[in-house]
Design a protein around this motif. Structure first.
Motif: not given
Length: 163
Positions: A21-27, A29-38
């Motif tokens: 499933x693609x839930x906008x708030x989950x996407x 959260x994923x983007x904000x949590x992993x941006x700038x990371x490995x």
């Protein structure tokens, strides 16, 4: 090292190399949590992305079995051990395992924190990860959001820590 994943009630994560499933708030959260990371992923996960391109604004480490596999914009390694060696170049708090099923299972012993979007629904699925709730000697849920909804789906953002 961290793990970030969305699971259903059975800890299923995918079907036919796609998200359940693609839930906008989950996407978000994923983007904000992993941006700038490995981010560490398997080849199939990379190939499930639009145009099979690495994620922008992240260091992408891709684990592939084929020795001649190459990807522009990503570091390709050929084993879990090589991925762990590559990850050592970075602060472990900045490293996120993002899939798929086999990679999650193999990397789980090296992770200290798991960010899990728990979707209270049972999907048809062919890919699962270990249920951290069934591993109380190793993992504990340390945080859970209020109930969120996306149409009629209930979901929660959970954080687990290794004991």
């Amino acid at each position: 090292m961290n793990l970030i994943v969305a699971v259903d009630k059975n800890w299923a994560i995918g079907y036919k190399n796609d998200l359940l499933v693609s839930i906008p708030d989950d996407m978000k959260f994923f983007r904000e949590t992993t941006t700038g990371k490995v981010v560490i992923m398997g080849k199939n996960t990379l190939e499930s992305f639009p145009n099979s391109k690495p994620l922008k604004n992240r260091v992408n480490i891709v684990i592939a079995l084929e020795k001649d596999y190459k990807v522009d914009g990503a570091t390709v390694v050929y084993s879990i051990e090589e991925a762990l060696e590559e990850a050592k170049k970075y602060n472990t708090e900045d490293v996120f395992v993002i899939g798929g099923g086999s990679i999650y299972k193999q990397m789980l012993p090296y992770c200290d924190t798991a960010y899990v979007t728990y979707v209270n629904y049972e999907y048809a699925a062919d890919t699962f990860i270990p249920n951290l709730d069934e591993m109380p000697d190793e993992w504990e849920m340390v945080e859970e959001s209020e109930e969120n909804t996306y149409f009629d789906l209930e979901y929660y953002f959970r954080t687990y820590k290794r004991k």
